[in-house]
Design a protein around this motif. Structure first.
Motif, PDB file in Angstrom:
ATOM      1  N   GLN A  56      12.719  13.013   9.706  1.00  0.00           N
ATOM      2  CA  GLN A  56      13.344  11.719   9.904  1.00  0.00           C
ATOM      3  C   GLN A  56      13.366  10.937   8.600  1.00  0.00           C
ATOM      4  O   GLN A  56      12.659  11.272   7.647  1.00  0.00           O
ATOM      5  N   GLU A  57      14.197   9.905   8.590  1.00  0.00           N
ATOM      6  CA  GLU A  57      14.319   9.006   7.453  1.00  0.00           C
ATOM      7  C   GLU A  57      14.132   7.578   7.944  1.00  0.00           C
ATOM      8  O   GLU A  57      14.559   7.222   9.044  1.00  0.00           O
ATOM      9  N   MET A  58      13.505   6.777   7.141  1.00  0.00           N
ATOM     10  CA  MET A  58      13.377   5.346   7.392  1.00  0.00           C
ATOM     11  C   MET A  58      13.040   4.663   6.082  1.00  0.00           C
ATOM     12  O   MET A  58      12.662   5.316   5.107  1.00  0.00           O
ATOM     13  N   THR A  59      13.200   3.359   6.076  1.00  0.00           N
ATOM     14  CA  THR A  59      12.867   2.598   4.881  1.00  0.00           C
ATOM     15  C   THR A  59      11.386   2.244   4.889  1.00  0.00           C
ATOM     16  O   THR A  59      10.700   2.365   5.914  1.00  0.00           O
ATOM     17  N   LEU A  60      10.900   1.794   3.728  1.00  0.00           N
ATOM     18  CA  LEU A  60       9.503   1.370   3.647  1.00  0.00           C
ATOM     19  C   LEU A  60       9.235   0.173   4.558  1.00  0.00           C
ATOM     20  O   LEU A  60       8.141   0.053   5.133  1.00  0.00           O
ATOM     21  N   GLU A  61      10.223  -0.718   4.687  1.00  0.00           N
ATOM     22  CA  GLU A  61      10.042  -1.860   5.587  1.00  0.00           C
ATOM     23  C   GLU A  61       9.888  -1.404   7.035  1.00  0.00           C
ATOM     24  O   GLU A  61       9.034  -1.904   7.782  1.00  0.00           O
ATOM     25  N   GLN A  62      10.727  -0.454   7.457  1.00  0.00           N
ATOM     26  CA  GLN A  62      10.614   0.060   8.824  1.00  0.00           C
ATOM     27  C   GLN A  62       9.292   0.792   9.036  1.00  0.00           C
ATOM     28  O   GLN A  62       8.658   0.659  10.088  1.00  0.00           O
ATOM     29  N   LEU A  63       8.873   1.555   8.032  1.00  0.00           N
ATOM     30  CA  LEU A  63       7.602   2.268   8.159  1.00  0.00           C
ATOM     31  C   LEU A  63       6.433   1.294   8.241  1.00  0.00           C
ATOM     32  O   LEU A  63       5.510   1.482   9.054  1.00  0.00           O
ATOM     33  N   ALA A  64       6.459   0.249   7.425  1.00  0.00           N
ATOM     34  CA  ALA A  64       5.386  -0.749   7.492  1.00  0.00           C
ATOM     35  C   ALA A  64       5.370  -1.459   8.841  1.00  0.00           C
ATOM     36  O   ALA A  64       4.303  -1.745   9.399  1.00  0.00           O
ATOM     37  N   HIS A  65       6.562  -1.725   9.392  1.00  0.00           N
ATOM     38  CA  HIS A  65       6.639  -2.368  10.707  1.00  0.00           C
ATOM     39  C   HIS A  65       6.068  -1.458  11.789  1.00  0.00           C
ATOM     40  O   HIS A  65       5.315  -1.918  12.666  1.00  0.00           O
ATOM     41  N   GLU A  66       6.422  -0.164  11.747  1.00  0.00           N
ATOM     42  CA  GLU A  66       5.902   0.776  12.739  1.00  0.00           C
ATOM     43  C   GLU A  66       4.385   0.924  12.619  1.00  0.00           C
ATOM     44  O   GLU A  66       3.679   1.042  13.626  1.00  0.00           O
ATOM     45  N   MET A  67       3.870   0.909  11.399  1.00  0.00           N
ATOM     46  CA  MET A  67       2.421   1.010  11.220  1.00  0.00           C
ATOM     47  C   MET A  67       1.715  -0.251  11.717  1.00  0.00           C
ATOM     48  O   MET A  67       0.629  -0.174  12.304  1.00  0.00           O
ATOM     49  N   ALA A  68       2.329  -1.403  11.492  1.00  0.00           N
ATOM     50  CA  ALA A  68       1.726  -2.646  11.979  1.00  0.00           C
ATOM     51  C   ALA A  68       1.720  -2.699  13.501  1.00  0.00           C
ATOM     52  O   ALA A  68       0.810  -3.282  14.105  1.00  0.00           O
ATOM     53  N   CYS A  69       2.710  -2.063  14.136  1.00  0.00           N
ATOM     54  CA  CYS A  69       2.768  -2.015  15.605  1.00  0.00           C
ATOM     55  C   CYS A  69       1.899  -0.917  16.191  1.00  0.00           C
ATOM     56  O   CYS A  69       1.794  -0.817  17.423  1.00  0.00           O
ATOM     57  N   GLY A  70       1.320  -0.053  15.358  1.00  0.00           N
ATOM     58  CA  GLY A  70       0.441   1.002  15.858  1.00  0.00           C
ATOM     59  C   GLY A  70       1.145   2.269  16.270  1.00  0.00           C
ATOM     60  O   GLY A  70       0.509   3.172  16.832  1.00  0.00           O
ATOM     61  N   ARG A  71       2.447   2.386  15.996  1.00  0.00           N
ATOM     62  CA  ARG A  71       3.175   3.603  16.361  1.00  0.00           C
ATOM     63  C   ARG A  71       3.127   4.664  15.274  1.00  0.00           C
ATOM     64  O   ARG A  71       3.493   5.803  15.507  1.00  0.00           O
ATOM     65  N   VAL A  72       2.702   4.297  14.088  1.00  0.00           N
ATOM     66  CA  VAL A  72       2.542   5.241  12.973  1.00  0.00           C
ATOM     67  C   VAL A  72       1.238   4.896  12.276  1.00  0.00           C
ATOM     68  O   VAL A  72       0.911   3.715  12.108  1.00  0.00           O
ATOM     69  N   ARG A  73       0.492   5.904  11.895  1.00  0.00           N
ATOM     70  CA  ARG A  73      -0.734   5.666  11.138  1.00  0.00           C
ATOM     71  C   ARG A  73      -0.868   6.719  10.042  1.00  0.00           C
ATOM     72  O   ARG A  73      -0.464   7.877  10.197  1.00  0.00           O
ATOM     73  N   GLU A  74      -1.455   6.281   8.948  1.00  0.00           N
ATOM     74  CA  GLU A  74      -1.661   7.170   7.801  1.00  0.00           C
ATOM     75  C   GLU A  74      -2.879   8.053   8.044  1.00  0.00           C
ATOM     76  O   GLU A  74      -3.909   7.601   8.538  1.00  0.00           O
ATOM     77  N   ARG A  98       0.831  -1.203   0.000  1.00  0.00           N
ATOM     78  CA  ARG A  98       0.000   0.000   0.000  1.00  0.00           C
ATOM     79  C   ARG A  98       0.871   1.261   0.000  1.00  0.00           C
ATOM     80  O   ARG A  98       0.567   2.234  -0.702  1.00  0.00           O
ATOM     81  N   LEU A  99       1.968   1.234   0.744  1.00  0.00           N
ATOM     82  CA  LEU A  99       2.840   2.405   0.816  1.00  0.00           C
ATOM     83  C   LEU A  99       3.495   2.698  -0.526  1.00  0.00           C
ATOM     84  O   LEU A  99       3.731   3.867  -0.864  1.00  0.00           O
ATOM     85  N   ARG A 100       3.814   1.662  -1.286  1.00  0.00           N
ATOM     86  CA  ARG A 100       4.456   1.892  -2.588  1.00  0.00           C
ATOM     87  C   ARG A 100       3.520   2.551  -3.589  1.00  0.00           C
ATOM     88  O   ARG A 100       3.971   3.050  -4.618  1.00  0.00           O
ATOM     89  N   GLN A 101       2.226   2.559  -3.306  1.00  0.00           N
ATOM     90  CA  GLN A 101       1.263   3.202  -4.199  1.00  0.00           C
ATOM     91  C   GLN A 101       0.887   4.606  -3.741  1.00  0.00           C
ATOM     92  O   GLN A 101       0.125   5.289  -4.425  1.00  0.00           O
ATOM     93  N   LEU A 102       1.387   5.024  -2.578  1.00  0.00           N
ATOM     94  CA  LEU A 102       1.026   6.345  -2.064  1.00  0.00           C
ATOM     95  C   LEU A 102       1.745   7.432  -2.857  1.00  0.00           C
ATOM     96  O   LEU A 102       2.925   7.291  -3.206  1.00  0.00           O
ATOM     97  N   PHE A 155       3.558  11.196  -3.284  1.00  0.00           N
ATOM     98  CA  PHE A 155       4.312  12.104  -2.426  1.00  0.00           C
ATOM     99  C   PHE A 155       3.356  13.156  -1.861  1.00  0.00           C
ATOM    100  O   PHE A 155       2.460  13.636  -2.545  1.00  0.00           O
ATOM    101  N   GLY A 156       3.581  13.538  -0.628  1.00  0.00           N
ATOM    102  CA  GLY A 156       2.734  14.534   0.006  1.00  0.00           C
ATOM    103  C   GLY A 156       1.718  13.942   0.963  1.00  0.00           C
ATOM    104  O   GLY A 156       0.946  14.693   1.568  1.00  0.00           O
ATOM    105  N   SER A 157       1.682  12.621   1.127  1.00  0.00           N
ATOM    106  CA  SER A 157       0.767  12.002   2.090  1.00  0.00           C
ATOM    107  C   SER A 157       1.249  12.287   3.508  1.00  0.00           C
ATOM    108  O   SER A 157       2.453  12.377   3.774  1.00  0.00           O
ATOM    109  N   TRP A 158       0.288  12.422   4.427  1.00  0.00           N
ATOM    110  CA  TRP A 158       0.602  12.776   5.810  1.00  0.00           C
ATOM    111  C   TRP A 158       0.453  11.565   6.712  1.00  0.00           C
ATOM    112  O   TRP A 158      -0.420  10.719   6.504  1.00  0.00           O
ATOM    113  N   PHE A 159       1.319  11.498   7.739  1.00  0.00           N
ATOM    114  CA  PHE A 159       1.315  10.411   8.710  1.00  0.00           C
ATOM    115  C   PHE A 159       1.366  10.999  10.116  1.00  0.00           C
ATOM    116  O   PHE A 159       1.875  12.118  10.315  1.00  0.00           O
TER     117      PHE A 159
END
Length: 763
Positions: free
Chosen positions: A708-726, A662-666, A668-672
């Motif tokens: 901050q910077e992170m990879t898509l894998e790290q962002l997906a992991h943080e979203m799955a853990c509930g620490r980041v949401r779109e 899902r993140l690869r289809q977002l 630029f300019g999406s907010w989290f």
């Protein structure tokens, strides 16, 4: 005969060149056309600038997402071309708008082809011209449908100035068709491909055409104030079924005059087919729900013994109350007043200084409803902003000025595009987003600008012209802030792209060096030099010239010569090449000479012991030397709260994999929203860019600063853990949400007293 003011100073010659001109204009018509042209040119500056900025961003984003190098290069070339020719295009567009104004009043004769003239041969339709024409027609159609009411009034008022029938289409100088045609002509002289011209037309539609309502209201108000059809009001078109029931033209002895139609249409009840024209129903429905609520509570009205306050007396009481609030302590001045508190304060001011024994004054039902609705609106708006923020105090400062405007003009409730309503929403959002952001730093210039606007609203009498001026002022300032944020964000994106290209170049250089180490295993100073310094020389050459370039091939030959894989024809020339490469990566000239001499065995004449010591020293210096690009990555990585542990690879059926897709289809300019696990604090960050190759993501703040910077894998992991949401796209601003909350609240409290709730009005 029209009479103009005598003694007016003639315009300068340079000023005449920028004004529209036509010899058929009367003096008064000339003045008004020049003034409306100046209003139009001034208003167009900011949205036109935003149009080109947005087009550049879309071209840049399209280039980043492109998988075809040719298409990517074309997008980058068009972006560069747009930056270079932007000033010329803006000047051509404004000249085209001025020519449309100059054509007002000109009678165009229709050429009738003569039968004896030779006919033009048939030609094939140009696909490029056809695509642009279709896109232009769509922009014009949407603009005319969106601003039809205001364009109707403008067409009649310009017809009075030009002495012609009502103007429409490209004959109306500031209509969508004229503006879009001028913009298309401004692009005709550029070398942009057709698909990028269509992209520019889309940006023009979103930034310029969609916001023309403010310009049309300002120009209509300006002409109305100057006596050009002051009673003209647009009226809804009669449905066909109703037209069939109307009497025929010959059935009436006194047919209505054409300019009496708006007054007659206002006197007739509105039908259900045109609900947008019945703006009075908005305030009436709100008052009706308030009356139902009061009836359910046993309080029928606001009136008591005595007489009702006149509108002038109520305005005087509001002025006195505002002066009284300004004299009290700062904290009290910034508090929002409830509906009951506002009514009590107004009654106190109305009855202050009256002789003893006289009947007290009270508010009428309409005045009391207005006070209560404004108080409820501010309460709902206060709930939408951040807690304990500057927006709360600004709302407290604006409550009484906006109440004065609502009492003086019912359009505050009835008109969605009322300048006072737009100013309230814009100031609340600016304070909520820019003054109370999670970064903690406050924009002092914006704070001073908002305070200046609030002071003007409190000092000057309430009027539509005042709030139109205030609205244009804050919009211009916020446009500058957005422009600065976009520039800062673009710099951060370009810096991250440069670091990524450098990392890829270093990785490729390390691969080539590893291939050579497998054939020849060097030791000592040579290996340290190749691993710690010469690998950076290869990466820098690869970054500048590319892997297929002659310069990079030459560096590889030098590498093979240092490894004794190729013969050395001239050792002095090889020494000079090594020294030049080392100096390019930042090594001092003397140190580069020493390294090259020790490496190639060219002794400077010192003893063997000193030579061995110097060689050891040089090897230690090379190991301690900072690698190419390490300082940039260290600086940028300091404030970024990246995950402490690497994320494990997700399974094929895990939620992380679905989130990553899902993140690869977002875009630029999406907010989290990033949630701090320690205190639960929420910060909003914008996804400015991510690499489709490496998956590195860049998040920035609202001001365009790197977060901050992170990879898509790290962002997906943080979203799955509930620490980041779109964050979902926001379709409504703060004021719209407050209006909807107000109507929902009124429906809820009235439904408790009625068996069948009445439907509320649309805001």
């Amino acid at each position: 005969m029209e009479v103009e003011q005598q003694g007016r100073r003639p315009p300068h010659a340079s000023d005449r060149d920028s004004r529209p001109d036509n010899t058929v204009w009367a003096p008064r018509a000339r003045r008004l056309i020049e003034e409306t042209h100046a209003l139009c040119a001034s208003w167009l500056e900011t949205p036109l600038r935003q149009c080109f900025v947005e087009a550049e961003q879309r071209l840049y984003a399209q280039a980043e997402r492109s998988r075809n190098p040719v298409e990517q290069q074309q997008c980058l070339y068009s972006r560069q071309l747009l930056q270079q020719q932007r000033a010329v295009m803006e000047r051509r567009f404004l000249d085209g708008v001025r020519q449309h104004f100059s054509g007002v009043g000109t009678v165009h004769e229709v050429e009738v082809p003569h039968a004896d003239l030779p006919r033009r041969p048939l030609e094939l339709l140009d696909p490029t011209e056809h695509e642009q024409t279709v896109a232009l027609d769509k922009v014009v159609a949407r603009g005319e449908a969106r601003h039809g009411t205001a364009l109707f009034e403008l067409g009649y008022r310009y017809a009075v100035l030009a002495g012609q029938p009502p103007l429409e289409g490209d004959k109306l100088p500031l209509g969508p068709q004229a503006l879009a045609g001028a913009f298309r002509d401004a692009l005709s002289g550029s070398d942009l491909p057709v698909e990028h011209r269509l992209l520019l037309l889309q940006s023009f539609d979103m930034t310029v055409v969609q916001g023309l309502s403010t310009l049309y209201e300002t120009v209509n108000e300006h002409l109305r104030a100057d006596g050009i059809l002051p009673q003209l009001r647009a009226f809804p078109t009669t449905p066909r079924a109703q037209v069939e029931r109307l009497p025929r033209p010959g059935a009436s002895d006194n047919p209505p005059a054409p300019f009496n139609r708006p007054a007659e249409a206002a006197a007739t009840p509105a039908n259900a087919a045109a609900p947008r024209s019945d703006n009075i129903a908005v305030l009436d429905n709100l008052r009706e729900m308030l009356a139902q609520h009061r009836a359910g509570q046993g309080a029928l009205n606001y009136q008591g013994s005595g007489r009702s306050a006149t509108p002038q007396e109520l305005q005087l009481a509001l002025d006195a109350l505002q002066l009284h609030v300004s004299d009290v302590a700062d904290q009290a001045r910034r508090e929002l007043l409830s509906a009951q508190a506002l009514r009590d304060e107004l009654l106190t001011q109305l009855n202050t200084g009256r002789p003893e024994g006289s009947a007290p004054m009270h508010l009428t039902d309409e005045q009391g409803d207005t006070v209560e609705l404004v108080a409820m609106l501010f309460e709902q708006l206060d709930r939408q902003v951040h807690h304990e923020s500057n927006a709360h105090s600004l709302l407290g400062d604006l409550q009484l000025p906006l109440l004065r405007m609502a009492v003086a003009d019912q359009g505050f409730f009835n008109q969605r595009e009322h300048p006072a309503r737009k100013l309230l929403g814009l100031v609340a959002e600016a304070a909520n987003d820019w003054l109370d952001g999670p970064e903690g730093d406050v924009d002092r210039s914006l704070e001073a600008k908002i305070n200046q606007l609030v002071d003007r609203a409190r000092r000057e009498p309430p009027s539509t012209g005042l709030y139109t001026s205030l609205l244009a002022d804050i919009e211009h300032h916020l446009g500058l802030l957005n422009r600065k944020a976009q520039i800062a964000e673009r710099r951060q994106v370009e810096a991250m792209q440069g670091r990524e290209r450098l990392e890829q170049a270093r990785h490729r250089a390390a691969e080539l060096m590893t291939e050579r180490f497998e054939k020849c295993n060097p030791r000592g100073l040579l290996r340290t030099l190749l691993e710690r310094a010469w690998s950076d020389v290869l990466a820098l050459t690869l970054l500048r010239h590319g892997e297929d370039s002659e310069a990079f091939s030459h560096r590889l030959r030098i590498t093979d010569q240092l490894l004794s894989q190729q013969p050395v024809a001239d050792r002095n020339l090889l020494q000079a090449e090594v020294e030049s490469g080392l100096q390019q990566i930042g090594m001092h000239a003397d140190e580069a000479v020493q390294v090259a001499q020790r490496l190639l065995g060219i002794s400077p004449g010192a003893s063997t012991t000193s030579e061995a010591a110097t060689t050891t020293e040089l090897a230690l210096k090379l190991k301690q030397r900072q690698r190419l690009g390490e300082h940039a990555s260290a600086e940028t990585a300091a404030p970024a709260p990246a995950p402490a542990t690497p994320t494990p690879p997700p399974s094929p059926e895990s939620p992380e994999r679905r989130i990553r897709q899902r993140l690869r289809q977002l875009p630029f300019g999406s907010w989290f929203e990033f949630i701090d696990p320690n205190n639960g604090g929420i910060t909003q960050r914008k996804l400015a860019w991510y690499s489709p190759v490496t998956g590195n993501c860049l998040f920035v703040t609202r001001r365009g600063l790197r977060s901050q910077e992170m990879t898509l894998e790290q962002l997906a992991h943080e979203m799955a853990c509930g620490r980041v949401r779109e964050m979902p796209p926001v379709k409504e601003n703060l004021l719209d949400r407050a209006w909807h909350a107000l109507t929902s609240h009124l429906r809820q409290i009235t439904s408790n007293h009625t068996s069948a709730p009445r439907p509320g009005s649309s805001m």
